[in-house]
Each structure stands twice: as C-alpha cells, then as structure tokens.
Design an enzyme around this catalytic site. Structure first.
Site, mmCIF file in Angstrom:
data_model
loop_
_atom_site.group_PDB
_atom_site.id
_atom_site.type_symbol
_atom_site.label_atom_id
_atom_site.label_comp_id
_atom_site.label_asym_id
_atom_site.label_seq_id
_atom_site.Cartn_x
_atom_site.Cartn_y
_atom_site.Cartn_z
ATOM 1 N N TYR A 1 15.750 1.758 -14.679
ATOM 2 C CA TYR A 1 16.177 0.507 -15.296
ATOM 3 C C TYR A 1 17.021 -0.368 -14.375
ATOM 4 O O TYR A 1 16.618 -1.483 -14.034
ATOM 5 C CB TYR A 1 16.936 0.807 -16.597
ATOM 6 C CG TYR A 1 16.077 1.537 -17.598
ATOM 7 C CD1 TYR A 1 14.972 0.914 -18.181
ATOM 8 C CD2 TYR A 1 16.330 2.860 -17.944
ATOM 9 C CE1 TYR A 1 14.156 1.584 -19.081
ATOM 10 C CE2 TYR A 1 15.522 3.538 -18.843
ATOM 11 C CZ TYR A 1 14.438 2.901 -19.407
ATOM 12 O OH TYR A 1 13.628 3.567 -20.282
ATOM 13 N N HIS B 1 16.046 -2.064 -22.633
ATOM 14 C CA HIS B 1 15.682 -0.650 -22.716
ATOM 15 C C HIS B 1 16.695 0.305 -22.078
ATOM 16 O O HIS B 1 16.666 1.509 -22.361
ATOM 17 C CB HIS B 1 14.319 -0.460 -22.037
ATOM 18 C CG HIS B 1 13.489 0.631 -22.617
ATOM 19 N ND1 HIS B 1 14.024 1.806 -23.106
ATOM 20 C CD2 HIS B 1 12.161 0.749 -22.783
ATOM 21 C CE1 HIS B 1 13.049 2.581 -23.542
ATOM 22 N NE2 HIS B 1 11.903 1.962 -23.364
ATOM 23 N N SER C 1 3.013 5.058 -25.999
ATOM 24 C CA SER C 1 4.139 5.625 -26.723
ATOM 25 C C SER C 1 3.864 5.602 -28.217
ATOM 26 O O SER C 1 3.371 4.603 -28.742
ATOM 27 C CB SER C 1 5.425 4.847 -26.436
ATOM 28 O OG SER C 1 6.533 5.436 -27.082
#
Length: 628
Positions: free
Chosen positions: A112, A348, A556
């Site tokens: 990230y 996220h 996902s």
C-alpha cells in the site's frame, strides 16, 4: 471430478457476521481488546522446502516445460543446505520471534504505502449498496443523517471495546482492523505514504467531514455531554451545509487526491505551505469519516444503473460529475446521491473487506429502523466550512488531476451483474463451498475466452493470527486446468469429470488459513534479502516469478448480509478485477477491465461466467448427489 474440484479450490475467509449488541447494553470491558489480541497466536513462518515445492506446483500450469525446468534448478540451488535460502529463512524466523507479526509492517509498506499508482481504481474498493427509496434532496439528507447515526452507533462499540469478537471454525479472529478504520487517513509522500489514526490519542476526533458541490464542511457529531447527535440533529446540520454550498463554481480541491502518488505528494507539499490550506487538510484527515453528498448522475436503465453506480463509488464519474466531491485518501467515505444511489469507497491500507462489510451491514440495518419521536431541538452552531487558498500553481495541479481522472474514467470498463439462477443454495445442497464453486466457474470462463489458464489471486484471511491481514489463495492448478479442458472436450464423459481423487490440492484452503500459503512467505524471503543488503536471489529475478505474480484474475469473495457488491479495478493492465457476494438464491458480481487493453472485455467475461455457472450446475444435476 467436478465435486472434488469444487471442494478443493481454496475459499477466502469471510468474517463470521457479528451479533451486534444494542447500544443501551454497552459497557466498556477494561483491556478486553488487548487481552483478546495477546491470546492470539503469532503468524508462523512456513518451512522453506514446503513453500518451494508448492511454488513449483503453482507454476506447472502457468509456464512452459523449459521455463519450469529452469526454475526447478534455481529452487534447488536456493534450498540447498547452507545456501542463501536457509540463511534468509533463519532471518525471517528471528524476525517472527521478535515481532507480534513478522509480515504486517512489511505488507502495509509494500502493498500500500509504497504503491505509487493512484489509489482510485488501482487500490481502493467501492461498495454498491441497494438503491435507497428517495429521489430528492430532503430524502438524501434524511438517509445521510441515518447513515451517519448508524456509523456512530457502531463506533460506540469500538470506543467501548464491546465489539463482539468474531470466530471462524471455533477460533477467535484478530479484531485490530476494526480499530483502524475510523478517524484515519492516508497521507501522501514523495516516495512513500503514511497512515495516521486519530481515534486513540488524548483528544480523539469528534467530527466528520461532509462534502457537497466540492466544498468541505466540519460537522461535529457529539453534543457537549459526549452523546452523539440524534438523526434529527444531524439532518438539520446537513440542511445547513447543503444551503451553504449551493455555489458550484468552486475548485474541486479533492480531485488532487486521485493523482499518481508521487504527483499528489508534490502537490500536497505545495498545498500545505499555506497555513489555511494546511489547517483544512488536517481537519479532513482527523475526521472520523467523510460523507459525500453527490449530485445526481445521468439517468440509466436498470442494468446500466448498476454499472453507473459502481463507477460512481469507484471514482465519481469524472471531473464533470462527482470525482471532485471526494477526499480519496480518507479511509472511509460514504456516498449518498440525490437520486438514491448509495455506497462507499474505502482506502485499503488500514483494513480488508470483511470489517468494512460488517460495518456496512450494521449501518444499513440501522437506516431501516423506525424513527423515534422527535425531541425538542437544541440550536446547534453552523457547521464550519473549510477554506482553501487556490494559487495558480495549485490551480494547475487541479487541472492536471481533472485530465488524468477523465482518462482513467474512460479507460475503466466495469460490469455489475446479479446472477439470478441460483445462489449459495445450489453448491451447498451438494455439500460444496459456494466460494470454491465460483472460483472454478471463473477458471472455466477465462479458459473458454483465452484457451489458457492464468495466475489467479484470491485473498485468504490471516486474521486467526495476531495482526493478520491476508495471504493468496491460488485457484489455478493442474487439476483445475484438466477440469476446464475436459468440460468442453466431447471425448470426455461425465464419469471422467467426476472421477474420484485425481490428486486434488484440497489443502490449499487450509494452507491459506493456517499461514502455510506461499506468496507472503516468498515476499518475506525477498524483503529479508533486501534488508540484509545481499544480492537478490535468482529465483526472484526469474521470469517464472514474474508470471506467478501477474494476476490476470484478481478476485475476492466479500460476503455481506446486505444485498450489495464490492468492486475494484484489475491488478494488471491485461487483467480483470472480480468481486462477488453470494446470497442465498442469487449472486452479485462485479467484473472490471481496462478498455486500453484490446484483449480484455468485462462484459464478455461476465457473460462467460454466467454460462460457466449454469453449465456446472447442469453437470451436477446429471449425477445423483450420493455419487458426489
């Protein structure tokens, strides 16, 4: 074969829905959270040879025989006694003994904070909620007020540490992510970002930010006695905000947050040179969450409406619409459109999907509660409007961000479908995992389009370990390849497809959940080599490693009680982003791809997925359940 294949494709680990307590029964349990966290086991470091053997098995359906043989030689050299692999493994094991979680900090940074593409589309997922039953401004304000009150109700459990601990398979899960999603924000840097959280300091945040017509406002959501504002109080404050933000010729300062992270980092450093700008930005960053009151998007048919709302949640629709009505670095942004479109987008870095969806389930349920009798209203101060001084240089940065956002909007192709033929009920009736069933269908749909299989990513929860995030479930295997080849092979019989036990790798699910998957372990070995300042081992420079990490299917399962679906962009330029929420009698899907890639087509893959699901159901129905 089908039954075994479906049972063996690894499933992600959606959080078990919490049984939420009523606000009136909340009492803080001192140190409950810390005691629970300390009781969780540490993430293990898998055995080196085990990971390398499984790595080779993953590569078998993905690379040529020559490439695989070359990689075998590199792996043999890497794992030889006294070699570099053993040395790196020992370094990881030492790290695991010293830290609560040997992976979590590394994962946060590499996945990230060091990721430099825009968070919009490339990282931040959007969530499309069911269309709300309002079609005007008053309905929009009322729904937004209920939504805000619902989040504050959930926040009470977090603040009091009374959030029910979740369990999976009888084992408690790490709850840390729940404590990171409120009052947090990503901050851009020139080479690496940071995440700040203002929920746990001496003066925790008591305000949210509301943005309408590109203008940001501070809304204090607690009374002087510490109680949260009522729905009526919040509604009145939102009305004030709406009336104070009718002017639409304001610069969309929020669109700066949609830029490439290095570009935004430079613009950010320039933006906060001004004291007023700096204070306004800090106020947004410190807020509990953000609510975006969106202008209505273009009208669309029911099918196109789902797609339109998906792009509204993911990126706002472009500079002409609502992309400037955001602060994309904010961890939680709830979006309420004037036309009834509702959802959220979340940054996220602090959390995965399941904690977000648990919050969503709670909030949606809260918005459906009947309203209590209105109490006498105590006058509240006018919400503060955040000011920004726009210099010519900042104006130039905004114009550049508009252009780049519009290019991205045109490039993203997304399809949202509601598969109505069946849901979890069919695979469950055959004692199969619904997630595994869908994963095999994805393999079949992709193979029918491209006549090859590809590297497939599905997130597996590591929350049974302290500070656990995710590992990778790899749905592609030699067994899945044989299955999809056989499905359309006229020389193969139904009996062959259901042949018992063809070395199905049914342990893959368990490996992901028990910390025995390969991807994070290989990443840890690579990062350990970097930390040790040694030359990079050849297995990480190998073409096969690049192929293994090139996820043409990034998937996902994010389950929720709410009839909603999460959506996100592809992981690679020539890939697909696929998310699904299996309900009892239908399945919600989102499929995304980039228009700039001539080889990908979200609509075609979505149609192929529907066909694959139906064909697999038909195959099951040809054989008595007793034989499965």
């Amino acid at each position: 074969m089908l039954a075994l294949c479906l049972r063996t494709v690894a499933a992600s680990a959606p959080a078990v829905p919490s049984r939420l307590l009523k606000p009136g029964s909340l009492k803080k349990v001192v140190f409950r959270y810390l005691a629970h966290q300390d009781s969780l086991p540490k993430l293990p470091v898998p055995p080196l040879r085990q990971t390398c053997e499984r790595y080779l098995a993953v590569l078998e359906p993905l690379v040529s025989a020559e490439e695989l043989e070359h990689t075998r030689r590199l792996v043999a050299e890497f794992t030889m006694s006294g070699g570099v692999g053993e040395r790196l493994q020992k370094g990881l094991e030492r790290r695991a003994r010293k830290m609560d979680n040997w992976l979590s900090d590394w994962w946060l940074q590499t996945a990230y904070l060091e990721f430099r593409m825009p968070v919009v589309v490339y990282s931040s997922p959007g969530v499309v909620l069911p269309r709300a039953e309002f079609h005007d401004r008053q309905g929009q304000m009322r729904y937004a007020a209920k939504l805000i009150a619902g989040v504050l109700d959930f926040k009470t459990m977090i603040d009091n540490e009374t959030l029910p601990v979740e369990f999976l398979g009888g084992k408690p899960l790490c709850m840390n992510q729940y404590y990171q999603i409120l009052s947090s924000c990503r901050i851009p840097g020139l080479k690496r970002d940071a995440v700040v959280n203002h929920a746990h300091g001496k003066a925790p945040s008591t305000h949210i930010t509301v943005v309408h017509n590109y203008q940001f406002f501070v809304l204090d959501v607690y009374n002087s006695d510490g109680t949260p504002l009522t729905v009526d109080q919040i509604y009145m404050q939102l009305e004030k905000i709406w009336n104070s933000s009718l002017q639409t010729n304001k610069e969309p300062i929020g669109i700066l947050t949609s830029q490439h992270r290095n570009t935004w980092g430079k613009a950010y450093a320039n933006l906060i040179k001004d004291k007023t700008n700096k204070e306004s930005v800090r106020t947004i960053q410190k807020s509990i969450f953000t609510v975006c009151l969106d202008a209505p998007m273009p009208r669309a048919s029911d099918e196109m409406y789902r797609r339109r709302v998906a792009v509204q949640m993911l990126h706002g629709g472009g500079s002409r619409w609502n992309s400037g009505n955001r602060w994309f670095d904010k961890t939680l942004q709830f979006i309420v459109g004037e036309d009834g479109s509702c959802g959220l987008i979340y940054e996220h870095a602090p959390a995965e999907g399941p904690p977000i969806m648990s919050l969503v389930d709670h909030v949606v349920k809260y918005t459906k509660k009947s309203e209590v009798v209105r109490a006498p209203m105590i006058p509240l101060p006018m919400p503060q409007k955040l000011r920004f001084n726009i210099t010519p240089e900042i104006k130039k940065d905004i114009e550049k961000a508009k252009q780049n956002m519009n290019i991205l909007v045109q490039d993203l192709d997304i399809k949202v479908i509601v598969f109505l033929h069946f849901g979890k009920n069919v695979p469950k009736s055959y004692k199969m995992s619904p997630d595994a069933f869908i994963q095999v269908a994805l393999q079949l749909a992709y193979f029918r389009m491209y006549h090859v299989c590809c590297s497939t990513y599905e997130s597996a929860s590591l929350r049974m370990f302290r500070l656990g995030r995710t590992d990778t479930i790899r749905s592609t295997s030699m067994d899945s390849l044989r299955f999809v080849q056989a499905m359309d092979d006229p020389t193969r019989t139904v009996g062959w497809l259901q042949h018992p036990r063809r070395n199905i790798s049914w342990h893959f699910e368990l490996r992901g959940l028990k910390g025995q998957a390969i991807d994070r372990h290989l990443l840890g070995l690579k990062l350990q080599a970097i930390e040790d300042l040694t030359s990079m081992p050849e297995i990480f420079m190998d073409t096969s490693y690049a192929v293994a990490l090139h996820y043409n299917l990034s998937t996902s399962q994010v389950s929720a009680k709410t009839d909603c679906v999460m959506c996100f962009g592809p992981a690679v330029p020539d890939g697909y982003g696929i998310c699904y929420n299996p309900m009892e009698k239908h399945i919600n899907f989102s499929v995304s791809a980039f228009n700039s890639c001539a080889e990908t087509n979200a609509t075609k893959l979505a149609q192929g997925l529907e066909e694959a699901l139906l064909d697999m159901r038909d195959l099951l129905q040809q054989t008595p359940k007793a034989r499965l």
